[in-house]
Scaffold this active site. Structure first.
Site, PDB file in Angstrom:
ATOM      1  N   SER A   1      46.228  -6.570  -3.113  1.00 25.39           N
ATOM      2  CA  SER A   1      45.762  -7.642  -2.227  1.00 25.39           C
ATOM      3  C   SER A   1      44.313  -7.372  -1.885  1.00 25.39           C
ATOM      4  O   SER A   1      43.963  -6.251  -1.478  1.00 25.39           O
ATOM      5  CB  SER A   1      46.599  -7.687  -0.951  1.00 25.39           C
ATOM      6  OG  SER A   1      45.920  -8.392   0.081  1.00 25.39           O
ATOM      7  N   GLY A   2      43.460  -8.377  -2.036  1.00 25.13           N
ATOM      8  CA  GLY A   2      42.056  -8.209  -1.715  1.00 25.13           C
ATOM      9  C   GLY A   2      41.804  -7.988  -0.235  1.00 25.13           C
ATOM     10  O   GLY A   2      41.092  -7.065   0.160  1.00 25.13           O
ATOM     11  N   SER A   3      42.382  -8.849   0.624  1.00 25.46           N
ATOM     12  CA  SER A   3      42.138  -8.706   2.067  1.00 25.46           C
ATOM     13  C   SER A   3      42.693  -7.381   2.588  1.00 25.46           C
ATOM     14  O   SER A   3      42.058  -6.717   3.419  1.00 25.46           O
ATOM     15  CB  SER A   3      42.746  -9.882   2.827  1.00 25.46           C
ATOM     16  OG  SER A   3      44.143  -9.959   2.632  1.00 25.46           O
TER      17      SER A   3
ATOM     18  N   THR B   1      43.082 -12.218  -3.822  1.00 25.79           N
ATOM     19  CA  THR B   1      43.733 -12.556  -5.083  1.00 25.79           C
ATOM     20  C   THR B   1      43.647 -14.047  -5.371  1.00 25.79           C
ATOM     21  O   THR B   1      43.552 -14.464  -6.534  1.00 25.79           O
ATOM     22  CB  THR B   1      45.199 -12.086  -5.080  1.00 25.79           C
ATOM     23  OG1 THR B   1      45.828 -12.478  -3.854  1.00 25.79           O
ATOM     24  CG2 THR B   1      45.292 -10.578  -5.240  1.00 25.79           C
TER      25      THR B   1
END
Length: 354
Positions: free
Chosen positions: A96-98, A265
Protein backbone atom coordinates in the site's frame (compact mmCIF):
# COMPACT_ATOMS: atom_id res chain seq x y z
CA UNK A 1 -1.45 9.81 39.93
CA UNK A 2 -0.82 7.36 37.09
CA UNK A 3 -3.11 4.66 35.73
CA UNK A 4 -2.39 1.13 36.98
CA UNK A 5 -3.71 -1.43 34.49
CA UNK A 6 -5.33 -4.76 35.32
CA UNK A 7 -2.73 -7.37 36.30
CA UNK A 8 -3.35 -9.38 33.12
CA UNK A 9 -3.63 -6.40 30.78
CA UNK A 10 -1.10 -5.84 27.99
CA UNK A 11 -0.15 -2.62 26.22
CA UNK A 12 0.78 -1.68 22.65
CA UNK A 13 2.74 1.45 21.73
CA UNK A 14 1.24 3.24 18.75
CA UNK A 15 2.14 6.12 16.49
CA UNK A 16 -0.99 7.29 14.68
CA UNK A 17 -0.27 9.00 11.36
CA UNK A 18 -2.09 10.00 8.21
CA UNK A 19 -1.14 10.48 4.57
CA UNK A 20 -3.64 12.26 2.39
CA UNK A 21 -6.25 11.81 5.11
CA UNK A 22 -5.91 8.01 5.42
CA UNK A 23 -5.05 7.18 9.03
CA UNK A 24 -2.39 4.51 9.51
CA UNK A 25 -1.89 3.24 13.04
CA UNK A 26 1.75 2.17 13.38
CA UNK A 27 2.36 -0.52 16.03
CA UNK A 28 5.88 0.12 17.32
CA UNK A 29 6.07 -2.12 20.37
CA UNK A 30 4.20 -4.74 22.37
CA UNK A 31 4.17 -7.67 19.93
CA UNK A 32 6.42 -10.70 20.38
CA UNK A 33 8.52 -12.06 17.51
CA UNK A 34 6.31 -13.77 14.94
CA UNK A 35 7.26 -17.06 13.27
CA UNK A 36 8.27 -16.96 9.62
CA UNK A 37 11.47 -16.51 7.63
CA UNK A 38 10.05 -13.61 5.56
CA UNK A 39 7.78 -10.67 6.29
CA UNK A 40 5.26 -12.29 3.93
CA UNK A 41 5.34 -15.50 6.02
CA UNK A 42 4.83 -13.48 9.22
CA UNK A 43 1.87 -11.74 7.61
CA UNK A 44 0.40 -15.14 6.73
CA UNK A 45 0.88 -16.28 10.34
CA UNK A 46 -1.08 -13.27 11.60
CA UNK A 47 -3.79 -13.85 9.00
CA UNK A 48 -4.17 -17.55 9.80
CA UNK A 49 -3.42 -17.73 13.54
CA UNK A 50 -3.76 -14.29 15.14
CA UNK A 51 -6.20 -12.26 13.07
CA UNK A 52 -7.73 -10.88 16.26
CA UNK A 53 -4.98 -8.25 16.38
CA UNK A 54 -6.22 -6.73 13.11
CA UNK A 55 -9.80 -6.83 14.32
CA UNK A 56 -8.85 -5.33 17.70
CA UNK A 57 -7.21 -2.27 16.15
CA UNK A 58 -9.76 -1.68 13.36
CA UNK A 59 -13.05 -2.33 15.17
CA UNK A 60 -14.83 -0.74 18.12
CA UNK A 61 -13.90 0.32 20.69
CA UNK A 62 -10.27 0.80 19.56
CA UNK A 63 -10.63 1.76 15.90
CA UNK A 64 -12.84 2.20 12.85
CA UNK A 65 -12.87 0.41 9.47
CA UNK A 66 -11.58 3.47 7.61
CA UNK A 67 -8.21 3.17 9.38
CA UNK A 68 -5.25 0.97 8.50
CA UNK A 69 -2.70 -0.70 10.78
CA UNK A 70 1.00 -1.21 10.09
CA UNK A 71 2.86 -3.56 12.42
CA UNK A 72 6.61 -2.97 12.57
CA UNK A 73 8.50 -6.28 12.61
CA UNK A 74 12.19 -7.13 12.27
CA UNK A 75 13.34 -7.24 8.66
CA UNK A 76 14.41 -10.61 7.29
CA UNK A 77 16.61 -9.06 4.58
CA UNK A 78 19.93 -7.53 5.67
CA UNK A 79 19.27 -4.66 3.24
CA UNK A 80 16.17 -3.46 5.09
CA UNK A 81 16.03 -1.38 8.27
CA UNK A 82 12.63 -2.77 9.28
CA UNK A 83 9.71 -4.83 8.07
CA UNK A 84 6.03 -3.95 8.20
CA UNK A 85 2.76 -5.85 7.89
CA UNK A 86 -0.26 -3.99 6.53
CA UNK A 87 -3.67 -4.71 8.03
CA UNK A 88 -6.90 -3.24 6.66
CA UNK A 89 -10.58 -3.93 7.06
CA UNK A 90 -10.56 -6.19 3.99
CA UNK A 91 -7.55 -8.19 5.18
CA UNK A 92 -3.81 -8.12 4.55
CA UNK A 93 -2.73 -6.33 1.37
CA UNK A 94 0.85 -7.12 0.39
CA UNK A 95 1.50 -3.47 -0.44
CA UNK A 96 0.00 0.00 0.00
CA UNK A 97 1.42 3.38 -0.96
CA UNK A 98 -0.23 5.42 1.81
CA UNK A 99 0.70 2.84 4.44
CA UNK A 100 4.29 2.78 3.19
CA UNK A 101 4.51 6.59 3.33
CA UNK A 102 3.17 6.51 6.92
CA UNK A 103 5.44 3.66 7.99
CA UNK A 104 8.53 5.31 6.52
CA UNK A 105 7.67 8.52 8.39
CA UNK A 106 7.08 6.58 11.61
CA UNK A 107 10.44 4.77 11.58
CA UNK A 108 12.13 8.17 11.22
CA UNK A 109 10.04 9.93 13.88
CA UNK A 110 10.39 7.00 16.31
CA UNK A 111 14.16 6.90 15.87
CA UNK A 112 14.37 3.48 14.22
CA UNK A 113 16.16 5.29 11.40
CA UNK A 114 18.22 8.38 12.26
CA UNK A 115 16.86 11.53 10.64
CA UNK A 116 19.34 13.51 8.55
CA UNK A 117 18.75 16.87 6.93
CA UNK A 118 18.05 16.73 3.21
CA UNK A 119 17.32 13.58 1.23
CA UNK A 120 18.17 10.19 2.68
CA UNK A 121 17.55 6.69 1.41
CA UNK A 122 16.74 3.42 3.15
CA UNK A 123 14.87 0.19 2.47
CA UNK A 124 11.80 -1.28 4.16
CA UNK A 125 10.57 -4.84 3.78
CA UNK A 126 6.87 -5.23 2.94
CA UNK A 127 5.02 -8.51 2.42
CA UNK A 128 5.44 -7.74 -1.29
CA UNK A 129 9.24 -7.48 -0.92
CA UNK A 130 11.87 -4.77 -0.53
CA UNK A 131 10.77 -1.15 -0.97
CA UNK A 132 13.21 1.70 -1.55
CA UNK A 133 12.38 4.86 0.42
CA UNK A 134 13.63 8.38 -0.27
CA UNK A 135 12.84 10.76 2.58
CA UNK A 136 13.18 14.53 2.62
CA UNK A 137 13.86 16.07 6.04
CA UNK A 138 13.85 19.85 6.56
CA UNK A 139 14.43 21.39 10.00
CA UNK A 140 14.00 17.94 11.57
CA UNK A 141 10.55 17.49 9.94
CA UNK A 142 9.81 14.72 7.44
CA UNK A 143 8.49 16.79 4.54
CA UNK A 144 8.09 14.09 1.86
CA UNK A 145 8.38 10.37 1.30
CA UNK A 146 8.93 8.84 -2.12
CA UNK A 147 8.43 5.10 -2.27
CA UNK A 148 8.48 2.56 -5.05
CA UNK A 149 5.07 1.62 -6.36
CA UNK A 150 4.59 -2.02 -7.25
CA UNK A 151 5.09 -2.87 -10.92
CA UNK A 152 1.66 -2.25 -12.44
CA UNK A 153 -0.06 -3.41 -15.61
CA UNK A 154 -3.39 -3.44 -17.40
CA UNK A 155 -5.15 -6.81 -17.26
CA UNK A 156 -8.38 -5.76 -19.01
CA UNK A 157 -9.03 -2.71 -21.19
CA UNK A 158 -12.48 -1.16 -21.59
CA UNK A 159 -14.70 -4.13 -20.86
CA UNK A 160 -18.42 -3.63 -20.28
CA UNK A 161 -20.71 -5.04 -17.62
CA UNK A 162 -24.39 -4.54 -16.81
CA UNK A 163 -24.89 -3.42 -13.21
CA UNK A 164 -28.41 -3.55 -11.73
CA UNK A 165 -29.85 -0.08 -10.99
CA UNK A 166 -26.88 1.57 -12.74
CA UNK A 167 -26.83 0.22 -16.29
CA UNK A 168 -23.94 -0.70 -18.56
CA UNK A 169 -20.58 0.31 -17.11
CA UNK A 170 -17.30 0.46 -19.03
CA UNK A 171 -14.27 -0.47 -16.94
CA UNK A 172 -10.61 -1.41 -17.19
CA UNK A 173 -8.71 -3.55 -14.68
CA UNK A 174 -5.17 -2.84 -13.47
CA UNK A 175 -2.94 -4.68 -11.03
CA UNK A 176 -0.86 -2.37 -8.82
CA UNK A 177 -0.64 -4.28 -5.53
CA UNK A 178 -4.22 -5.46 -5.85
CA UNK A 179 -6.65 -5.63 -8.75
CA UNK A 180 -8.44 -2.34 -9.42
CA UNK A 181 -11.48 -1.66 -11.56
CA UNK A 182 -10.89 1.72 -13.21
CA UNK A 183 -14.02 3.63 -14.22
CA UNK A 184 -14.63 7.08 -15.66
CA UNK A 185 -16.44 9.10 -12.98
CA UNK A 186 -17.87 11.53 -15.53
CA UNK A 187 -19.60 8.73 -17.47
CA UNK A 188 -21.43 7.85 -14.23
CA UNK A 189 -22.40 11.46 -13.50
CA UNK A 190 -19.91 12.13 -10.68
CA UNK A 191 -17.83 15.29 -10.15
CA UNK A 192 -15.70 13.64 -7.42
CA UNK A 193 -16.50 16.07 -4.62
CA UNK A 194 -16.87 15.24 -0.93
CA UNK A 195 -20.66 15.57 -1.00
CA UNK A 196 -20.78 12.52 -3.30
CA UNK A 197 -18.85 10.23 -0.95
CA UNK A 198 -21.77 8.03 0.10
CA UNK A 199 -23.13 7.71 -3.45
CA UNK A 200 -19.64 6.86 -4.73
CA UNK A 201 -19.28 4.09 -2.15
CA UNK A 202 -22.72 2.65 -3.00
CA UNK A 203 -22.07 2.82 -6.74
CA UNK A 204 -18.62 1.25 -6.46
CA UNK A 205 -19.94 -1.57 -4.29
CA UNK A 206 -22.54 -2.49 -6.92
CA UNK A 207 -19.99 -2.45 -9.73
CA UNK A 208 -17.45 -4.51 -7.78
CA UNK A 209 -20.11 -7.07 -6.82
CA UNK A 210 -21.15 -7.40 -10.46
CA UNK A 211 -17.56 -7.90 -11.65
CA UNK A 212 -16.85 -10.41 -8.88
CA UNK A 213 -19.94 -12.41 -9.86
CA UNK A 214 -18.93 -12.47 -13.53
CA UNK A 215 -15.20 -13.20 -13.46
CA UNK A 216 -11.97 -13.55 -11.50
CA UNK A 217 -8.43 -12.33 -12.10
CA UNK A 218 -5.01 -13.97 -11.93
CA UNK A 219 -1.62 -12.28 -11.53
CA UNK A 220 1.12 -13.42 -13.90
CA UNK A 221 3.37 -14.57 -11.01
CA UNK A 222 1.16 -14.56 -7.90
CA UNK A 223 -1.70 -16.48 -9.50
CA UNK A 224 -5.13 -16.25 -7.87
CA UNK A 225 -5.11 -13.39 -5.36
CA UNK A 226 -8.83 -13.53 -4.62
CA UNK A 227 -11.82 -11.56 -5.95
CA UNK A 228 -11.27 -8.06 -7.32
CA UNK A 229 -11.51 -5.84 -4.21
CA UNK A 230 -10.96 -2.23 -5.33
CA UNK A 231 -12.47 0.38 -7.63
CA UNK A 232 -10.88 3.67 -8.63
CA UNK A 233 -13.04 6.49 -9.95
CA UNK A 234 -11.15 8.63 -12.50
CA UNK A 235 -11.83 12.28 -13.16
CA UNK A 236 -10.69 14.10 -16.30
CA UNK A 237 -6.91 14.37 -16.74
CA UNK A 238 -5.61 17.94 -17.04
CA UNK A 239 -2.12 18.73 -18.32
CA UNK A 240 -0.52 21.26 -15.96
CA UNK A 241 2.95 21.33 -17.55
CA UNK A 242 4.86 19.47 -20.25
CA UNK A 243 5.53 16.55 -17.90
CA UNK A 244 2.88 17.01 -15.19
CA UNK A 245 -0.78 15.96 -15.12
CA UNK A 246 -3.53 16.23 -12.50
CA UNK A 247 -6.80 14.35 -12.04
CA UNK A 248 -9.46 14.11 -9.36
CA UNK A 249 -9.81 10.55 -8.07
CA UNK A 250 -11.55 8.42 -5.46
CA UNK A 251 -10.77 4.86 -4.36
CA UNK A 252 -13.30 2.37 -2.98
CA UNK A 253 -11.84 -0.38 -0.76
CA UNK A 254 -14.70 -1.91 1.25
CA UNK A 255 -18.50 -1.62 1.52
CA UNK A 256 -19.18 1.93 2.67
CA UNK A 257 -15.51 2.96 2.60
CA UNK A 258 -14.00 5.48 0.17
CA UNK A 259 -10.38 6.17 1.09
CA UNK A 260 -9.64 9.65 2.36
CA UNK A 261 -6.60 9.75 0.06
CA UNK A 262 -6.43 8.75 -3.58
CA UNK A 263 -4.22 5.79 -2.49
CA UNK A 264 -0.75 5.03 -3.76
CA UNK A 265 -1.78 1.81 -5.48
CA UNK A 266 -4.71 3.60 -7.10
CA UNK A 267 -2.29 6.20 -8.45
CA UNK A 268 0.00 3.44 -9.77
CA UNK A 269 -3.01 1.88 -11.51
CA UNK A 270 -3.75 5.22 -13.20
CA UNK A 271 -0.16 5.43 -14.48
CA UNK A 272 -0.50 1.92 -15.94
CA UNK A 273 -3.68 2.95 -17.77
CA UNK A 274 -2.19 6.20 -19.09
CA UNK A 275 0.80 4.24 -20.40
CA UNK A 276 -1.51 1.66 -22.01
CA UNK A 277 -3.33 4.48 -23.80
CA UNK A 278 -0.08 6.16 -24.90
CA UNK A 279 -0.82 9.30 -22.87
CA UNK A 280 2.34 9.43 -20.73
CA UNK A 281 6.10 9.25 -21.20
CA UNK A 282 8.98 8.20 -18.95
CA UNK A 283 9.57 10.93 -16.38
CA UNK A 284 6.00 12.27 -16.51
CA UNK A 285 4.08 12.73 -13.27
CA UNK A 286 0.40 12.45 -12.35
CA UNK A 287 -1.04 14.08 -9.24
CA UNK A 288 -4.24 12.41 -8.09
CA UNK A 289 -6.49 14.66 -5.97
CA UNK A 290 -8.93 13.26 -3.41
CA UNK A 291 -12.42 14.26 -2.29
CA UNK A 292 -10.68 16.09 0.57
CA UNK A 293 -8.31 17.98 -1.76
CA UNK A 294 -5.25 15.96 -0.70
CA UNK A 295 -2.94 14.42 -3.27
CA UNK A 296 -0.25 11.91 -4.13
CA UNK A 297 2.16 12.29 -7.03
CA UNK A 298 2.95 9.26 -9.12
CA UNK A 299 5.94 9.26 -11.46
CA UNK A 300 6.17 6.98 -14.48
CA UNK A 301 9.79 5.76 -14.41
CA UNK A 302 9.77 3.18 -17.20
CA UNK A 303 8.41 -0.14 -18.40
CA UNK A 304 9.51 -3.74 -18.70
CA UNK A 305 7.98 -6.79 -20.30
CA UNK A 306 6.66 -9.65 -18.17
CA UNK A 307 5.21 -12.32 -20.44
CA UNK A 308 2.37 -10.71 -22.38
CA UNK A 309 2.17 -7.72 -20.06
CA UNK A 310 3.91 -4.38 -20.41
CA UNK A 311 4.57 -3.53 -16.77
CA UNK A 312 4.89 0.07 -15.54
CA UNK A 313 7.60 0.98 -13.04
CA UNK A 314 6.66 3.94 -10.86
CA UNK A 315 7.15 5.85 -7.64
CA UNK A 316 4.64 7.53 -5.32
CA UNK A 317 5.35 10.71 -3.35
CA UNK A 318 3.34 12.06 -0.43
CA UNK A 319 3.59 13.48 3.06
CA UNK A 320 2.56 11.88 6.33
CA UNK A 321 1.66 13.70 9.53
CA UNK A 322 1.94 12.33 13.07
CA UNK A 323 -1.38 12.51 14.91
CA UNK A 324 -0.65 10.83 18.24
CA UNK A 325 2.06 8.95 20.15
CA UNK A 326 0.27 6.73 22.63
CA UNK A 327 -0.28 3.30 24.05
CA UNK A 328 -3.46 1.28 24.33
CA UNK A 329 -4.40 -1.16 27.08
CA UNK A 330 -5.74 -4.57 26.10
CA UNK A 331 -7.75 -6.02 28.97
CA UNK A 332 -8.63 -9.74 28.83
CA UNK A 333 -11.84 -9.06 30.78
CA UNK A 334 -13.17 -6.64 28.14
CA UNK A 335 -16.34 -8.13 26.58
CA UNK A 336 -16.00 -5.76 23.58
CA UNK A 337 -12.95 -7.67 22.33
CA UNK A 338 -14.56 -10.46 20.34
CA UNK A 339 -11.52 -12.35 19.02
CA UNK A 340 -8.69 -13.21 21.38
CA UNK A 341 -6.67 -15.21 18.83
CA UNK A 342 -3.89 -12.63 19.07
CA UNK A 343 -3.38 -12.57 22.86
CA UNK A 344 -0.51 -15.07 22.81
CA UNK A 345 1.62 -12.76 20.64
CA UNK A 346 1.40 -9.80 23.04
CA UNK A 347 4.59 -9.23 24.96
CA UNK A 348 4.61 -9.23 28.74
CA UNK A 349 5.47 -5.89 30.25
CA UNK A 350 8.02 -5.42 33.04
CA UNK A 351 5.09 -5.18 35.47
CA UNK A 352 3.81 -8.56 34.25
CA UNK A 353 7.23 -10.14 34.78
CA UNK A 354 7.36 -8.88 38.34
Amino acid sequence: MSYRPHAQAKSLRLLDTHAGGDVSRIVLDGIADLPGDTVRARMEYLRDDADGLRRLLLEEPYGIPEMSVDLIVPATSPQAVAGYIIMEVMGYPIYSGSNTICTATAVLEAGLVEKREGWQRFILEAPAGLVQIDALVKDDVVEAITCEGLPSYIDTYRASIHVPDIGDVTYSVAYSGGFYALVDATELGFKLVKEEERQLADCAHRIVEAIQAERGFSHYTLGDVGPLPFLHFMGPVHQIADDFYRSRSATYVHPGVICRSTTGTGTSARLALMNHEGRIQTGDKLETVSLRETGFIGEFTGTHQAGEHQVVDNTITGKSYVLADSSIIVNPEDPMVKDWSFYHILESSDDDAS
